[in-house]
Design an enzyme around this catalytic site. Structure first.
Site, PDB file in Angstrom:
ATOM      1  N   HIS A 291      -6.791 -31.908  24.960  1.00  0.00           N
ATOM      2  CA  HIS A 291      -7.862 -32.669  25.597  1.00  0.00           C
ATOM      3  C   HIS A 291      -7.325 -33.283  26.886  1.00  0.00           C
ATOM      4  CE1 HIS A 291      -5.879 -35.643  22.813  1.00  0.00           C
ATOM      5  NE2 HIS A 291      -5.717 -36.214  23.983  1.00  0.00           N
TER       6      HIS A 291
HETATM    7  C1  T46 Z   1      -3.482 -38.231  23.339  1.00  0.00           C
HETATM    8  C2  T46 Z   1      -2.378 -37.626  22.557  1.00  0.00           C
HETATM    9  C3  T46 Z   1      -1.071 -37.732  23.290  1.00  0.00           C
HETATM   10  C4  T46 Z   1      -7.568 -43.846  16.533  1.00  0.00           C
HETATM   11  O1  T46 Z   1      -8.342 -44.287  15.662  1.00  0.00           O
HETATM   12  N1  T46 Z   1      -6.993 -44.697  17.427  1.00  0.00           N
HETATM   13  C5  T46 Z   1      -6.145 -44.260  18.394  1.00  0.00           C
HETATM   14  O2  T46 Z   1      -5.648 -45.077  19.189  1.00  0.00           O
HETATM   15  C6  T46 Z   1      -5.838 -42.860  18.463  1.00  0.00           C
HETATM   16  C7  T46 Z   1      -4.903 -42.332  19.524  1.00  0.00           C
HETATM   17  C8  T46 Z   1      -6.426 -42.030  17.553  1.00  0.00           C
HETATM   18  N2  T46 Z   1      -7.274 -42.510  16.595  1.00  0.00           N
HETATM   19  C9  T46 Z   1      -7.853 -41.587  15.616  1.00  0.00           C
HETATM   20  C10 T46 Z   1      -8.795 -40.552  16.170  1.00  0.00           C
HETATM   21  C11 T46 Z   1      -8.639 -39.398  15.215  1.00  0.00           C
HETATM   22  O3  T46 Z   1      -9.483 -39.564  14.104  1.00  0.00           O
HETATM   23  O4  T46 Z   1      -6.779 -40.858  15.020  1.00  0.00           O
HETATM   24  C12 T46 Z   1      -7.191 -39.526  14.741  1.00  0.00           C
HETATM   25  C13 T46 Z   1      -6.238 -38.526  15.389  1.00  0.00           C
HETATM   26  O5  T46 Z   1      -6.435 -38.552  16.829  1.00  0.00           O
HETATM   27  P1  T46 Z   1      -6.309 -37.229  17.711  1.00  0.00           P
HETATM   28  O6  T46 Z   1      -6.779 -36.066  16.953  1.00  0.00           O
HETATM   29  O7  T46 Z   1      -6.957 -37.501  19.039  1.00  0.00           O
HETATM   30  O8  T46 Z   1      -4.704 -37.160  17.875  1.00  0.00           O
HETATM   31  P2  T46 Z   1      -3.864 -36.247  18.852  1.00  0.00           P
HETATM   32  O9  T46 Z   1      -2.451 -36.336  18.396  1.00  0.00           O
HETATM   33  O10 T46 Z   1      -4.464 -34.893  18.994  1.00  0.00           O
HETATM   34  O11 T46 Z   1      -3.977 -36.956  20.297  1.00  0.00           O
HETATM   35  C14 T46 Z   1      -3.414 -38.243  20.475  1.00  0.00           C
HETATM   36  C15 T46 Z   1      -4.394 -39.176  21.213  1.00  0.00           C
HETATM   37  O12 T46 Z   1      -5.633 -39.223  20.518  1.00  0.00           O
HETATM   38  C16 T46 Z   1      -4.662 -38.723  22.606  1.00  0.00           C
HETATM   39  O13 T46 Z   1      -5.310 -39.760  23.330  1.00  0.00           O
HETATM   40  O14 T46 Z   1      -3.501 -38.191  24.550  1.00  0.00           O
HETATM   41  O15 T46 Z   1      -2.228 -38.138  21.235  1.00  0.00           O
END
Ligand code: T46
Length: 134
Positions: free
Chosen positions: A50
């Protein structure tokens, strides 16, 4: 030096070990509003895929290693994060994905904003349209 080179952080080392300090607006190019970390990743997974519309982030692998694929719509590069003295700044509208997590990887992320799902661009075609490089 490439477009997405990691920043070399100042290590304060003595006979007791090493210390790295990250101060918002100094070592990190924004005021820090949120910290989160990714660890215990399932072997072989990739994460991210993303861009953020406005959020600025700074990544540090404080243990283990991973690589980050960075793409600003014009230029794409893999950046290795394999030491706690390297930080990677991710500007808004840079598509990023993390790959190759070592089993001991702890990836700490500093961000200048609270979590906001509406700030994410999770569709690559939409990202290309927004960066005007489709
Ligand atoms: C990014 C990369 C480097 C939250 O509730 N609070 C938070 O602060 C974050 C970051 C995530 N979440 C929840 C949202 C999803 O349900 O945690 C779950 C996993 O998030 P996501 O699938 O977006 O995780 P990554 O590892 O794909 O991405 C993350 C960050 O979301 C993103 O901003 O830049 O790490």
């Amino acid at each position: 030096m490439t477009r997405f080179s990691p920043t070399l952080l100042k290590e304060i080392a003595d006979e007791r070990g090493s210390l790295v300090a990250l101060e918002g607006g100094r070592d990190v190019p924004f005021e820090i509003k949120r910290v989160y970390y990714v660890y215990g990743t399932t072997p072989g997974v990739s994460r991210g895929f993303h861009a953020h519309k406005t959020l600025r982030q700074f990544l540090v692998c404080v243990n283990g290693s991973c690589s980050v694929e960075m793409d600003d719509g014009e230029y794409r590069e893999q950046v290795a994060l394999d030491r706690p003295s390297n930080g990677l700044y991710i500007a808004p509208m840079v598509w990023h994905a993390m790959h190759g997590f070592s089993s001991d990887c702890v990836l700490v992320v500093l961000a200048d904003g609270h979590y906001d799902e509406t700030d994410y661009v999770r569709d690559y075609d939409e990202f290309r349209t927004l960066t005007n490089r489709s």
